[in-house]
Design a protein around this motif. Structure first.
Motif, short mmCIF file in Angstrom:
data_model
loop_
_atom_site.label_atom_id
_atom_site.label_comp_id
_atom_site.label_asym_id
_atom_site.label_seq_id
_atom_site.Cartn_x
_atom_site.Cartn_y
_atom_site.Cartn_z
N THR A 125 -0.13 45.17 -2.41
CA THR A 125 0.15 46.46 -3.02
C THR A 125 0.93 46.47 -4.35
OG1 THR A 125 0.12 47.12 -0.71
CG2 THR A 125 1.07 48.73 -2.35
N THR A 126 0.24 47.03 -5.25
CA THR A 126 1.03 47.10 -6.39
C THR A 126 1.63 48.69 -6.74
OG1 THR A 126 -0.41 45.37 -7.22
CG2 THR A 126 0.90 46.83 -9.12
N LEU A 127 2.88 48.87 -7.10
CA LEU A 127 3.32 50.09 -7.39
C LEU A 127 3.20 50.50 -8.81
CD1 LEU A 127 6.30 50.38 -4.98
CD2 LEU A 127 3.94 51.11 -4.49
N VAL A 128 2.54 51.44 -9.49
CA VAL A 128 2.37 51.81 -10.81
C VAL A 128 3.06 53.07 -11.13
CG1 VAL A 128 0.76 52.08 -12.71
CG2 VAL A 128 0.27 50.53 -10.66
N ALA A 129 3.49 53.06 -12.38
CA ALA A 129 4.19 54.64 -12.70
C ALA A 129 3.24 55.68 -12.53
CB ALA A 129 4.92 54.35 -14.13
N PRO A 130 3.84 56.88 -12.19
CA PRO A 130 2.82 58.03 -12.49
C PRO A 130 1.97 58.10 -13.80
CG PRO A 130 4.79 58.73 -11.30
CD PRO A 130 5.14 57.25 -11.90
N ASP A 131 2.63 58.03 -14.76
CA ASP A 131 1.96 58.15 -16.24
C ASP A 131 1.34 56.56 -16.39
OD1 ASP A 131 4.10 56.08 -16.69
OD2 ASP A 131 5.02 57.32 -18.18
N TYR A 180 -13.40 33.60 11.57
CA TYR A 180 -13.31 33.11 10.07
C TYR A 180 -12.17 32.52 9.39
CZ TYR A 180 -17.66 36.02 9.69
OH TYR A 180 -18.90 36.48 9.83
N GLY A 181 -12.38 31.71 8.35
CA GLY A 181 -11.17 30.88 8.17
C GLY A 181 -10.89 31.55 6.83
N ASN A 182 -10.43 32.79 6.76
CA ASN A 182 -9.62 33.54 5.91
C ASN A 182 -8.90 34.70 6.30
OD1 ASN A 182 -11.82 35.15 6.36
ND2 ASN A 182 -12.73 34.97 4.37
N VAL A 183 -8.44 35.45 5.62
CA VAL A 183 -7.61 36.61 5.89
C VAL A 183 -8.44 37.88 6.20
CG1 VAL A 183 -5.35 37.85 5.88
CG2 VAL A 183 -5.54 35.50 5.25
N LEU A 184 -8.65 38.77 7.06
CA LEU A 184 -9.57 39.85 7.10
C LEU A 184 -8.50 40.95 7.82
CD1 LEU A 184 -12.80 38.26 8.35
CD2 LEU A 184 -12.13 38.87 6.14
N THR A 185 -8.86 42.40 7.20
CA THR A 185 -8.11 43.36 7.93
C THR A 185 -8.60 43.55 9.12
OG1 THR A 185 -8.67 44.64 5.69
CG2 THR A 185 -8.14 45.79 7.42
N ASN A 186 -7.47 43.78 9.94
CA ASN A 186 -7.63 43.81 11.67
C ASN A 186 -6.65 45.01 12.17
OD1 ASN A 186 -9.04 42.31 13.76
ND2 ASN A 186 -6.80 41.88 14.44
N LEU A 187 -5.77 44.97 11.61
CA LEU A 187 -4.71 46.10 12.30
C LEU A 187 -4.52 47.57 11.68
CD1 LEU A 187 -1.86 43.23 12.61
CD2 LEU A 187 -3.39 43.98 14.31
N VAL A 188 -4.04 48.48 12.22
CA VAL A 188 -3.86 49.79 11.87
C VAL A 188 -2.49 49.89 12.17
CG1 VAL A 188 -4.34 52.25 11.84
CG2 VAL A 188 -6.16 50.58 12.03
N GLY A 189 -1.42 50.38 11.26
CA GLY A 189 -0.27 50.66 11.70
C GLY A 189 0.51 51.81 10.96
N VAL A 190 1.79 52.20 11.32
CA VAL A 190 2.25 53.47 10.62
C VAL A 190 3.77 52.84 10.09
CG1 VAL A 190 3.44 55.67 10.99
CG2 VAL A 190 1.36 55.10 12.11
N ALA A 191 4.12 53.32 9.04
CA ALA A 191 5.26 52.99 8.50
C ALA A 191 6.01 54.35 8.04
CB ALA A 191 5.21 52.26 6.96
N ASP A 192 7.11 54.33 8.62
CA ASP A 192 7.95 55.56 8.58
C ASP A 192 9.06 55.68 7.45
OD1 ASP A 192 7.07 57.01 11.00
OD2 ASP A 192 7.95 55.52 12.12
N GLY A 193 9.26 54.63 6.75
CA GLY A 193 10.28 54.77 5.81
C GLY A 193 9.48 54.51 4.42
N PRO A 194 10.27 54.86 3.39
CA PRO A 194 9.48 54.82 1.99
C PRO A 194 9.21 53.62 1.28
CG PRO A 194 11.87 55.10 1.75
CD PRO A 194 11.67 55.20 3.09
N LEU A 195 8.33 53.41 0.71
CA LEU A 195 7.64 52.22 0.05
C LEU A 195 8.14 52.51 -1.49
CD1 LEU A 195 6.12 49.73 -0.38
CD2 LEU A 195 4.20 50.71 -0.62
N THR A 196 9.28 51.35 -1.88
CA THR A 196 9.75 51.51 -3.33
C THR A 196 9.59 50.23 -4.03
OG1 THR A 196 11.99 50.85 -2.73
CG2 THR A 196 11.38 53.25 -2.26
N ALA A 197 10.04 50.23 -5.17
CA ALA A 197 9.89 49.04 -6.13
C ALA A 197 10.98 47.87 -5.59
CB ALA A 197 10.38 49.10 -7.49
#
Length: 437
Positions: A125-131, A180-197
């Protein structure tokens, strides 16, 4: 309000590589849309790829006219459709390095504070400035691959969506899914706090696809994702898995090697989680799929009803996207056979059949997202245009709204052609700022 936005290429990029925009894609180049999303202030962001592979030319070719390349472009649009800025970054591992973590299945999400999150699998996940002027932070999982040194990473999520109150609906990858011998999407989750830099919230897993990923060790434990108060990994993940819940419905269905789609919120505590059976090279129409309704405690409370596995198959053309208007409780899906809309209870309230002449143009669009005001964002796959359709309060009026939008689209497209003069439906812009990130 009905709008049309061009997926415009920065003119500086086109000039740098002296691109022939009229050349057919069979010559080894192309433009492909990845995702679109809307912000609460009415702005729209689009993510798309520009690539070229020059056959017979050495990989170390430095002449930009001859060299192969791969770029991702993010463009920001004002509410009236004007381009405000673009950001460009390399996606082929060569040239100027980028602070954006690259990967597969790249998607966009506007966080509650307006920051743009660019997510890729697995769990980057990469956070990019709104502009779009700079990268604020990058959570890089350092993908585990066979026969390579395992590097410590800082993972977060493979995709993100925001609920009305600002919760984050996430997907998380695991090692060893379906053996498979790699990493694949497998879970669904919820995060209640903010994601920041400077900090990331804990993701609480609520659902899984493969109940028993193979060959996991201590290094595969996801410390930032928890279940039952402990980090995800080894045998600790939600059970029964989604595939276990539906395994007995059709004895001929084999959910092994199924894949998890990108979930969308129908409310703060109710989500649509799509998952699809194995995709075959020779065609997968009639393969089973489920649009499950899952609450924030991990209970599968129902599903989106009314689609036939053959007549309405999303496997034709690989049309796997869902969109949702969580404020009204509406869910949408678009594939080659129709546009479908459900209410929060999972009842199919509208099906716009592409066999109908009025809705046949929908076969040229892919579903992007619902803007925060409920508008549908569709992307024309050949003309590289975004169509913003005002969604009615009542889904019984969806057919009229889409019919009118498709009728108006032709006129708006003609007006844009006169103003922009595209080459073979490839649009370029030179007036808005272009940032290298």
């Amino acid at each position: 309000m009905l709008r049309t936005y061009p997926l415009a290429l920065p003119g500086t990029l086109v000039d740098h590589h002296r691109m022939d925009l009229g050349a057919p894609y069979s010559l080894g180049w192309g433009v492909r849309a990845h995702d679109v999303t809307g912000a609460r202030n009415g702005e729209v962001y689009a993510l798309y790829a520009l690539y070229r592979h020059t056959y017979g030319v050495d990989d170390d070719e430095t002449d930009p006219v001859k060299a192969s390349f791969g770029y991702r472009v993010i463009t920001r649009y004002a509410p009236d459709g004007e381009i405000m800025a673009s950001a460009v970054f390399r996606s082929d591992g060569s040239g100027e390095p980028s602070a954006v973590v690259d990967g597969g299945d790249m998607s966009l999400c506007v966080l509650p504070d307006g920051v743009l999150a660019v997510s890729t699998g697995p769990d980057n996940t990469t956070l990019v400035a709104p502009d779009l002027s700079r990268v604020l932070a990058a959570y890089d999982a350092k993908d585990r691959r066979p026969y390579r040194e395992l590097l410590p990473g800082d993972a977060f999520a493979s995709s993100l969506a925001v609920t009305p109150s600002g919760r984050l609906l996430c997907t998380v990858a695991e090692y060893g899914v379906w053996r498979y011998g790699n990493v694949l999407t497998n879970l669904v989750g919820v995060a209640d706090g903010p994601l920041t830099a400077t900090s990331k919230p804990t993701i609480r897993a609520i659902a899984s696809l493969d109940p028993e990923p193979a060959h996991q060790g201590d290094v595969d434990v996801r410390e930032h994702a928890v279940y039952g108060g402990a980090p995800i990994g080894r045998a600790n993940r939600p059970r029964p898995a989604l595939t276990e819940l539906v395994a007995d419905e059709d004895p001929l269905s084999n959910w092994e090697r199924s894949h998890l789609g990108r979930p969308v919120p129908l409310a703060d505590d109710l989500f649509v989680v799509p998952f699809y059976a194995e995709t075959f090279r020779g065609g997968s129409r009639s393969q089973p799929f489920v649009f499950a309704l899952v609450d924030d405690r991990g209970r599968m409370t129902g599903r989106l009803q009314g689609m036939h596995p053959w007549r309405d198959s999303p496997f034709t053309g690989h049309c796997f996207a869902l969109a949702a208007d969580a404020h009204r409780g509406h869910a949408f899906h678009l594939n080659r056979y129709g546009l479908y809309a459900w209410n929060r209870a999972g009842v199919l309230r509208a099906r716009l059949d592409t066999g109908d002449k009025a809705f046949k143009p929908l076969t040229h669009f892919t579903l992007g997202a619902c803007a925060p005001d409920g508008d549908l964002l569709l992307v024309h796959t050949k003309q590289h245009l975004i169509l913003r359709i005002p969604a009615p309060e009542d889904l019984t009026g969806l057919a009229t709204a889409v019919r009118e939008a498709l009728r108006a689209y032709a006129g708006r497209r003609t007006a844009l052609k006169k103003r922009w003069t595209p080459v073979n439906w490839h649009w370029t812009h030179t007036s808005a700022p272009v940032h290298r990130i």
